[in-house]
Design an enzyme around this catalytic site. Structure first.
Site, mmCIF file in Angstrom:
data_model
loop_
_atom_site.group_PDB
_atom_site.id
_atom_site.type_symbol
_atom_site.label_atom_id
_atom_site.label_comp_id
_atom_site.label_asym_id
_atom_site.label_seq_id
_atom_site.Cartn_x
_atom_site.Cartn_y
_atom_site.Cartn_z
ATOM 1 C CD GLN A 1 2.552 8.161 5.634
ATOM 2 O OE1 GLN A 1 1.992 7.332 6.338
ATOM 3 N NE2 GLN A 1 2.192 9.436 5.602
ATOM 4 C CD GLU B 1 -5.427 12.396 8.775
ATOM 5 O OE1 GLU B 1 -4.902 11.534 9.492
ATOM 6 O OE2 GLU B 1 -5.982 12.134 7.684
ATOM 7 C CG LEU C 1 -1.844 1.220 1.377
ATOM 8 C CD1 LEU C 1 -3.237 0.795 1.820
ATOM 9 C CD2 LEU C 1 -1.257 2.215 2.397
ATOM 10 C CG LEU C 2 1.663 5.343 -2.773
ATOM 11 C CD1 LEU C 2 2.542 5.377 -4.030
ATOM 12 C CD2 LEU C 2 0.396 6.161 -3.021
ATOM 13 C CG ASN C 3 -0.404 6.169 3.309
ATOM 14 O OD1 ASN C 3 0.492 5.343 3.387
ATOM 15 N ND2 ASN C 3 -0.721 6.961 4.312
ATOM 16 C CG ASP C 4 -0.644 10.681 3.730
ATOM 17 O OD1 ASP C 4 -1.531 9.928 3.309
ATOM 18 O OD2 ASP C 4 -0.746 11.335 4.780
ATOM 19 C CB THR D 1 2.452 12.753 6.649
ATOM 20 O OG1 THR D 1 1.758 11.819 5.832
ATOM 21 C CG2 THR D 1 2.585 14.047 5.873
#
Length: 501
Positions: A63, A222, A44-47, A107
């Site tokens: 991330q 956020e 999983l990729l996020n911010d 982050t």
């Protein structure tokens, strides 16, 4: 795989040596892998994090949890670019390997300082009884991409009156020193942005709470991000739990922006903040990170994904991507977004739309292409993006009579996030020409409307590669062109395995 607390937070070195190569190979076989959007090699990729220009090239981190399509033990993955389009994978950069980030490197942002890049990020820690502790941490990266973490937190805890939901520092430099905007939550569960100051990047003091309008806070803010455009401050942020009475939105969590006339960071005060506005009117944008480049341009990149939403690629053990890099401009107080100029260099073969019986079709496309379309006042056309068998389609309706653009992903063949609706619509001025730039990259679309006045971004999942585009409706005087895109030169997208160092 059963995902529970134990499996999500298993240290990387305790996974079988064969696990990661298997996941990388599985992801590579996916029909939904993109050609030009940054995506994880597995998991999983996020911010997006640490977006910066340093040592003659662009740096971007994101991330990642490499071992599955879930929010687990997060690291920072590092990619670099000379042109903001073609990215090289530099491997894992920040791992959760200290007592202050033991449950995830969250982050943060970065600033070039002399011959090093200074990074400030949130370390996530869980106690034995699973209570959260948040630390704001620092690290230095040299020109060889070696990262050295500081041994102690820069900020060890949130101030009195705020919960441990305290994260996502945005570093800002001015003539007085360094500031950090940090997303926060009051003990009464109201979102906030705290302003910190330091002269030396080591000792930080809280200057107070930024005067974000009371109706724009939700229960947690956020990813606060501040840029200046034409000397005006522009704040991008994600107010979770924002009231629909403040501004209607359909996604589970919104990504918003505020423009103000001035900002006094020392006093944590905006002067005359303008109306709260949604940053993207599509389905899937969140956690946008923006910077001022050395030449003054405001550049932004977004996570195309949302928390707490399942996506079809989860079945293949990978999830999400980042947007193309966008340039931000202001006109009459409104934020415009457009792909950076280097995106134009992806164009290869051009196809003019030729209409016969109110329909034009371009076939044999390779999954990554763009459409430039001009629809005159009082005309309505529908754009369909389909696979070769037309077993599913993404539909974009441009109604210049009523002043509307609607994107419909109900019939793509693989639905998801249905609780939040399968259509999105932008309202424009009726009886005026509408121009769109629709970018398709296999399983993601970015639709730029009226030169970036509005943007609609999202994922869609056909049963096979998008290869057909047709435009139909009242096409009198409608003009358009389709550009095929070259193959990716990214080694940061699909040609490099995740390096766990």
């Amino acid at each position: 795989m059963i995902w529970n607390r134990k499996t999500r937070y298993t240290p990387y070195e305790q996974w079988p040596a064969t696990k990661l190569p298997q996941l990388v190979a599985q992801a590579r076989q996916s029909k939904w892998r993109m050609q030009h959007h940054i995506q994880p090699t597995s998991g999983l990729l996020n911010d997006p994090n640490g977006f910066s220009y340093f040592d003659g090239q662009w740096h971007l981190f994101y991330q990642v949890f490499p071992f599955g399509p879930v929010h687990g033990l997060k690291s920072w993955q590092h990619v670099t670019s000379k042109n903001l389009v073609d990215w090289h994978d530099e491997g894992l950069a920040i791992r959760p390997d200290t007592p202050y980030d033991s449950h995830g490197a969250y982050t943060g942002t970065a600033l070039p300082i002399d011959d090093q890049l200074f990074i400030m990020y949130t370390g996530n820690v869980r106690t034995a009884d699973w209570q959260r502790e948040s630390y704001q941490l620092g690290a230095w990266m040299d020109t060889d991409n070696h990262i050295k973490k500081l041994s102690r937190p820069l900020i060890a805890h949130a101030p009195a009156g705020y919960t441990s939901s305290f994260r996502d520092p945005d570093l800002i430099r001015n003539d007085h020193g360094y500031y950090a905007l940090i997303g926060a939550q009051t003990t009464t569960e109201i979102g906030a942005i705290l302003v910190y100051f330091s002269k030396d990047l080591t000792t930080w003091t809280c200057q107070g709470e930024l005067n974000v309008p009371a109706n724009a806070r939700g229960y947690m803010i956020e990813c606060p991000n501040l840029v200046w455009i034409d000397q005006q401050p522009v704040l991008l942020f994600c107010p979770q739990g924002l009231s629909q009475a403040t501004i209607p939105y359909q996604n589970i969590y919104p990504n918003m922006y505020l423009v103000a006339d001035q900002l006094n960071l020392a006093q944590a005060q905006f002067t005359e903040p303008h109306a709260l506005t949604q940053l993207d009117d599509g389905f899937d944008v969140y956690a946008t990170q923006a910077i001022n480049a050395p030449d003054g341009r405001a550049l932004a990149v977004s996570w195309i994904g949302l928390p707490e939403i399942s996506y079809p690629t989860d079945r293949e053990n990978w999830a999400h991507c980042l947007s193309l890099v966008k340039e931000l401009t202001l006109k009459d107080g409104h934020l415009y977004q457009n792909p950076v100029a280097a995106v134009d260099d992806l164009r290869t073969t051009a196809h003019d739309l030729v209409f016969e019986q109110q329909r034009a079709t371009v076939a044999a496309l390779n999954g990554s292409f763009e459409l430039l379309l001009t629809v005159p006042a009082d005309k309505t056309v529908t754009v369909n993006i389909a696979d070769q068998q037309e077993s599913g389609q993404l539909q974009v309706t441009v109604d210049a009579n009523h002043g509307q653009v609607m994107i419909d992903r109900r019939h793509t063949g693989n639905s998801f996030a249905e609780d939040y609706g399968q259509t999105r619509q932008v309202e424009l001025t009726a009886h005026k020409t509408i121009k769109i730039r629709l970018i398709i990259d296999v399983s993601v679309f970015e639709c730029y409307i009226d030169n970036g006045y509005s943007v609609m971004t999202g994922r869609f999942f056909l049963n096979a590669t998008p290869s057909r585009l047709n435009v139909q409706g009242d096409t009198t005087a409608v003009t358009g062109k389709v550009w095929e895109w070259r193959q990716s030169e990214h080694t940061g997208v699909d040609n490099n395995e995740t390096k766990i160092k």
